[in-house]
Design a protein around this motif. Structure first.
Motif, PDB file in Angstrom:
ATOM      1  N   LYS A   3      94.001  43.737  47.561  1.00 13.80           N
ATOM      2  CA  LYS A   3      93.631  44.020  48.943  1.00 13.80           C
ATOM      3  C   LYS A   3      92.144  44.355  49.055  1.00 13.80           C
ATOM      4  O   LYS A   3      91.489  43.999  50.033  1.00 13.80           O
ATOM      5  N   PHE A   4      91.626  45.061  48.035  1.00 15.78           N
ATOM      6  CA  PHE A   4      90.203  45.430  48.021  1.00 15.78           C
ATOM      7  C   PHE A   4      89.327  44.177  48.092  1.00 15.78           C
ATOM      8  O   PHE A   4      88.417  44.088  48.913  1.00 15.78           O
ATOM      9  N   TRP A   5      89.618  43.200  47.222  1.00 20.24           N
ATOM     10  CA  TRP A   5      88.786  41.991  47.185  1.00 20.24           C
ATOM     11  C   TRP A   5      89.010  41.105  48.400  1.00 20.24           C
ATOM     12  O   TRP A   5      88.105  40.379  48.815  1.00 20.24           O
ATOM     13  N   SER A   8      86.818  42.793  50.968  1.00 15.55           N
ATOM     14  CA  SER A   8      85.402  42.595  50.591  1.00 15.55           C
ATOM     15  C   SER A   8      84.951  41.171  50.861  1.00 15.55           C
ATOM     16  O   SER A   8      83.885  40.936  51.455  1.00 15.55           O
ATOM     17  N   ILE A 226      90.155  52.464  49.848  1.00 14.54           N
ATOM     18  CA  ILE A 226      90.000  51.049  49.490  1.00 14.54           C
ATOM     19  C   ILE A 226      89.298  50.287  50.607  1.00 14.54           C
ATOM     20  O   ILE A 226      88.387  49.493  50.363  1.00 14.54           O
ATOM     21  N   HIS A 227      89.712  50.544  51.844  1.00 12.55           N
ATOM     22  CA  HIS A 227      89.116  49.844  52.975  1.00 12.55           C
ATOM     23  C   HIS A 227      87.636  50.173  53.114  1.00 12.55           C
ATOM     24  O   HIS A 227      86.806  49.282  53.336  1.00 12.55           O
ATOM     25  N   ALA A 230      85.692  48.688  50.181  1.00 17.52           N
ATOM     26  CA  ALA A 230      85.699  47.229  50.290  1.00 17.52           C
ATOM     27  C   ALA A 230      84.640  46.774  51.283  1.00 17.52           C
ATOM     28  O   ALA A 230      83.941  45.772  51.062  1.00 17.52           O
ATOM     29  N   LYS A 231      84.517  47.514  52.381  1.00 16.76           N
ATOM     30  CA  LYS A 231      83.462  47.228  53.365  1.00 16.76           C
ATOM     31  C   LYS A 231      82.079  47.390  52.733  1.00 16.76           C
ATOM     32  O   LYS A 231      81.182  46.551  52.909  1.00 16.76           O
ATOM     33  N   GLY A 234      81.427  44.581  50.267  1.00 13.43           N
ATOM     34  CA  GLY A 234      81.228  43.318  50.985  1.00 13.43           C
ATOM     35  C   GLY A 234      79.834  43.204  51.573  1.00 13.43           C
ATOM     36  O   GLY A 234      79.166  42.167  51.431  1.00 13.43           O
TER      37      GLY A 234
END
Length: 415
Positions: A3-5, A8, A226-227, A230-231, A234
């Motif tokens: 989910k992380f990738w 991202s 994680i969200h 991930a942002k 990214g």
């Protein structure tokens, strides 16, 4: 981790395909091209020929040495003898046959006197150019009057040759310091603009998702930590892509014009880069980015509208600007007490400790202590930021101050 990738890569791809990415990249590339060709562009815009200046030499002996001085300096300024009266010369200037009229004479003590006439005197570059050469001519006349040869005068006013030698054997040499200052300055500029630009981008991206109500769905299915990261990753990948483009274009532009620009790459220390300084630069760049990016994501989660982002991140912007100003001071005085103290303060250490590492020979424990404090602060911000982020994305309504952090934390506890 999957989910992380996904988040991202979605953040990266959505931003890199946006019009703003292309517009900002093109604008900065244009700026780089303009800066590396600045002299040529100014020459084209101003015209290679500055125009002719009419000269009335009342003595008949000043124009020739003045022209010799101009030829020696390879200036584009052209002086043309004018045989008419001053009134006729003024009329010729008004009719734009000449850009200016210059009258030359000597007073009773044989000291040079000059009067400059032009339609307007806003062209200070032309005036200062003429005045500079008149000053040289005045000095030449004075030395001839005193019976002093010009070579002797040049020897008297030539710069003093002084070599700086460090008594501490572990200290950097003058040449090493000059190279280090160049790479340190470049890395500081990159860090400053990256944090300022991409930190704002992270906060804006979070606020955009929140305003569209997509955030509520994402937070319910993905951990806020994680969200959030991930942002951050990214946007970091987006920033690396853009910075890599700028560095490559800038490098090749400087290489192409290296001979014209007097070896700027060498003077900045970019041809003989110290590996250790480069590694420290990358490390502090990454840590500084993650520190401010975490703060930006947290602040971005507190606003409900994109228009409120700039107001909410003002405190973060102030911290970055203060750090940059301290860094500019530290470039000239890396051993100052304020530089030493602030190099351990997390918000300032990415810039200030990097300056100390680049310009001074400091103990490794000082660097490790600063890095340790910085990493610990990032982890603390990650924990607090995740909690604020989780509650903040569910906080709607007008956001007016940092007091909303308390409200966000309260929303997190209720879940």
């Amino acid at each position: 981790m999957n989910k992380f990738w996904i988040i991202s890569s979605h953040t990266y791809l959505s931003r890199i395909k946006s019009k703003m990415f292309y517009i900002s990249t093109i604008l900065i590339l244009v700026f780089i091209v303009l800066m590396t060709n600045f002299d040529s562009i100014i020459g084209v815009l101003s015209g290679e020929d500055e125009g002719k200046v009419a000269v009335i030499d009342e003595t008949g002996e000043l124009l020739a040495p003045l022209n010799s001085s101009l030829q020696a300096s390879e200036t584009e300024l052209k002086l043309e003898p004018f045989s008419g009266s001053v009134a006729e010369g003024k009329a010729a200037v008004k009719d734009e046959k000449y850009v200016a009229l210059l009258t030359l004479g000597l007073d009773e003590n044989r000291v040079l006197e000059a009067t400059y006439y032009a339609k307007n005197i806003s062209n200070t570059n032309l005036q200062s150019d003429i005045q500079q050469h008149l000053q040289q001519l005045k000095g030449r006349l004075a030395t001839e009057k005193l019976g002093i040869e010009q070579a002797q005068v040049m020897e008297i006013f030539s710069p003093v040759s002084m070599k700086a030698v460090a008594l501490d054997e572990s200290s950097k040499s003058e040449e090493e310091l000059n190279h280090a200052r160049g790479i340190v300055y470049v890395m500081l500029m990159l860090l400053y603009f990256a944090v300022l630009l991409y930190g704002t981008l992270i906060a804006t991206d979070v606020a955009t998702e929140k305003s569209s109500r997509v955030m509520e769905v994402l937070v319910s299915s993905v951990s806020p930590v994680i969200h959030m990261f991930a942002k951050i990753v990214g946007i970091a990948l987006l920033g690396l892509t853009q910075v890599a483009i700028f560095i490559l274009v800038g490098f090749f532009m400087l290489q192409a014009k290296q001979e014209e620009m007097g070896g700027m790459l060498e003077s900045l220390g970019l041809q003989n880069v110290s590996v250790s300084i480069l590694l420290y630069g990358v490390l502090f760049f990454i840590l500084g980015y993650f520190l401010y990016a975490t703060l930006a994501a947290m602040l971005g989660s507190l606003v409900s509208r994109v228009e409120e982002v700039n107001q909410m991140i003002i405190p973060m912007t102030f911290l970055i600007v203060i750090a940059f100003l301290l860094a500019m001071f530290g470039m000239g005085a890396p051993e100052a007490t304020i530089v030493t103290i602030t190099s351990y303060i997390p918000f300032f250490s990415p810039m200030l400790m990097f300056i100390r590492v680049g310009l001074l020979d400091i103990a490794i424990w000082e660097v490790l202590l600063s890095i340790g404090i910085l990493i610990a602060t990032i982890l603390i911000f990650a924990v607090i930021g995740a909690r604020v982020y989780k509650g903040g994305v569910l906080l709607y309504g007008k956001s007016s101050s940092l007091k909303d952090i308390k409200k966000a934390l309260q929303l997190t506890k209720r879940e």
